[in-house]
Design a protein around this motif. Structure first.
Motif, PDB file in Angstrom:
ATOM      1  N   ALA A 123      41.866  42.399  42.155  1.00  0.00           N
ATOM      2  CA  ALA A 123      41.173  42.154  40.884  1.00  0.00           C
ATOM      3  C   ALA A 123      42.113  42.384  39.708  1.00  0.00           C
ATOM      4  CB  ALA A 123      39.947  43.059  40.781  1.00  0.00           C
ATOM      5  N   LYS A 124      42.962  43.402  39.797  1.00  0.00           N
ATOM      6  CA  LYS A 124      43.925  43.684  38.729  1.00  0.00           C
ATOM      7  C   LYS A 124      44.928  42.544  38.598  1.00  0.00           C
ATOM      8  CE  LYS A 124      46.954  46.898  39.345  1.00  0.00           C
ATOM      9  NZ  LYS A 124      47.395  48.244  39.721  1.00  0.00           N
ATOM     10  N   VAL A 125      45.387  42.003  39.711  1.00  0.00           N
ATOM     11  CA  VAL A 125      46.293  40.851  39.682  1.00  0.00           C
ATOM     12  C   VAL A 125      45.625  39.679  38.962  1.00  0.00           C
ATOM     13  CG1 VAL A 125      47.340  39.056  41.151  1.00  0.00           C
ATOM     14  CG2 VAL A 125      47.751  41.471  41.637  1.00  0.00           C
ATOM     15  N   ALA A 126      44.369  39.426  39.287  1.00  0.00           N
ATOM     16  CA  ALA A 126      43.643  38.334  38.624  1.00  0.00           C
ATOM     17  C   ALA A 126      43.533  38.586  37.119  1.00  0.00           C
ATOM     18  CB  ALA A 126      42.254  38.168  39.245  1.00  0.00           C
ATOM     19  N   ALA A 127      43.239  39.821  36.736  1.00  0.00           N
ATOM     20  CA  ALA A 127      43.126  40.155  35.314  1.00  0.00           C
ATOM     21  C   ALA A 127      44.465  40.000  34.608  1.00  0.00           C
ATOM     22  CB  ALA A 127      42.585  41.576  35.142  1.00  0.00           C
ATOM     23  N   LEU A 128      45.544  40.456  35.247  1.00  0.00           N
ATOM     24  CA  LEU A 128      46.869  40.322  34.640  1.00  0.00           C
ATOM     25  C   LEU A 128      47.260  38.845  34.498  1.00  0.00           C
ATOM     26  CD1 LEU A 128      48.734  43.263  36.410  1.00  0.00           C
ATOM     27  CD2 LEU A 128      48.046  43.139  33.998  1.00  0.00           C
ATOM     28  N   LEU A 129      46.943  38.047  35.497  1.00  0.00           N
ATOM     29  CA  LEU A 129      47.198  36.605  35.388  1.00  0.00           C
ATOM     30  C   LEU A 129      46.425  36.003  34.218  1.00  0.00           C
ATOM     31  CD1 LEU A 129      47.254  35.316  39.062  1.00  0.00           C
ATOM     32  CD2 LEU A 129      49.042  35.024  37.345  1.00  0.00           C
ATOM     33  N   ALA A 130      45.168  36.412  34.069  1.00  0.00           N
ATOM     34  CA  ALA A 130      44.354  35.913  32.963  1.00  0.00           C
ATOM     35  C   ALA A 130      44.956  36.295  31.617  1.00  0.00           C
ATOM     36  CB  ALA A 130      42.918  36.435  33.081  1.00  0.00           C
ATOM     37  N   VAL A 131      45.437  37.532  31.498  1.00  0.00           N
ATOM     38  CA  VAL A 131      46.090  37.963  30.257  1.00  0.00           C
ATOM     39  C   VAL A 131      47.329  37.113  30.006  1.00  0.00           C
ATOM     40  CG1 VAL A 131      47.307  39.835  29.061  1.00  0.00           C
ATOM     41  CG2 VAL A 131      45.284  40.352  30.430  1.00  0.00           C
ATOM     42  N   GLY A 132      48.163  36.973  31.016  1.00  0.00           N
ATOM     43  CA  GLY A 132      49.403  36.216  30.859  1.00  0.00           C
ATOM     44  C   GLY A 132      49.167  34.776  30.473  1.00  0.00           C
ATOM     45  N   ILE A 133      48.224  34.139  31.126  1.00  0.00           N
ATOM     46  CA  ILE A 133      47.907  32.743  30.805  1.00  0.00           C
ATOM     47  C   ILE A 133      47.372  32.630  29.384  1.00  0.00           C
ATOM     48  CG2 ILE A 133      46.325  30.851  31.355  1.00  0.00           C
ATOM     49  CD1 ILE A 133      46.701  31.758  34.351  1.00  0.00           C
ATOM     50  N   ALA A 134      46.492  33.558  29.014  1.00  0.00           N
ATOM     51  CA  ALA A 134      45.924  33.522  27.658  1.00  0.00           C
ATOM     52  C   ALA A 134      46.985  33.760  26.603  1.00  0.00           C
ATOM     53  CB  ALA A 134      44.799  34.563  27.540  1.00  0.00           C
ATOM     54  N   VAL A 135      47.897  34.675  26.858  1.00  0.00           N
ATOM     55  CA  VAL A 135      48.964  34.959  25.896  1.00  0.00           C
ATOM     56  C   VAL A 135      49.886  33.746  25.751  1.00  0.00           C
ATOM     57  CG1 VAL A 135      51.068  36.335  25.512  1.00  0.00           C
ATOM     58  CG2 VAL A 135      48.934  37.470  26.117  1.00  0.00           C
ATOM     59  N   LEU A 136      50.234  33.132  26.865  1.00  0.00           N
ATOM     60  CA  LEU A 136      51.104  31.953  26.794  1.00  0.00           C
ATOM     61  C   LEU A 136      50.423  30.771  26.123  1.00  0.00           C
ATOM     62  CD1 LEU A 136      52.903  32.023  30.255  1.00  0.00           C
ATOM     63  CD2 LEU A 136      53.788  32.749  28.028  1.00  0.00           C
ATOM     64  N   GLY A 137      49.097  30.746  26.189  1.00  0.00           N
ATOM     65  CA  GLY A 137      48.340  29.655  25.559  1.00  0.00           C
ATOM     66  C   GLY A 137      48.188  29.818  24.051  1.00  0.00           C
TER      67      GLY A 137
END
Length: 142
Positions: free
Chosen positions: A127-141
């Motif tokens: 779940a933490k990996v999924a959350a970190l991916l979501a943060v990273g994608i949102a930041v890059l967007g």
């Protein structure tokens, strides 16, 4: 989110994510397959490695939270950041102590069945990996 905060957040989140993926999903399971590595030796190594990982993760969590707050991040960045931090806190406060108690017993020579608590740690890690991916994608967007 301003460019400096976004760059800092991206660097922190992707470094954090890379460390979790490399250690939790590559190193941890593979060490027990290495020739000559017994369960007690693997547990001893794992305890040291995860203590170091979790300490670094705590620093990354603080840094990421600061970057997100300072950069006036939108909810698409803030919410998964909070989720990732809460999941880390749950791992450190609720699951790791139980795993440490169990590993102490195994290292003391007790023959115990496989731990269900370990499954909780892995679920939180996923779940933490999924959350970190979501943060990273949102930041890059941004």
């Amino acid at each position: 989110m301003d460019a400096t905060a976004a760059a800092a957040a991206a660097a922190l989140v992707f470094t954090w994510l890379g460390m979790v993926l490399a250690i939790s999903f590559v190193e941890a399971p593979l060490k027990f397959r290495a020739p000559g590595v017994t369960v007690p030796v693997g547990l001893g190594i794992g305890r040291l490695v995860f203590r170091a990982l979790n300490s670094i993760e705590a620093l990354f969590a603080v840094g990421l939270a600061v970057a997100v707050a300072a950069g006036s991040a939108p909810a698409s960045v803030g919410v998964p950041t909070i989720v990732a931090v809460v999941l880390l806190v749950a791992q450190l406060a609720a699951v790791r102590p139980a795993l440490n108690r169990r590993s102490e017993r195994v290292l003391a020579g007790e023959d115990l069945p496989r731990s269900r608590v370990h499954h909780a740690y892995v679920a939180l890690e996923c779940a933490k990996v999924a959350a970190l991916l979501a943060v990273g994608i949102a930041v890059l967007g941004r």
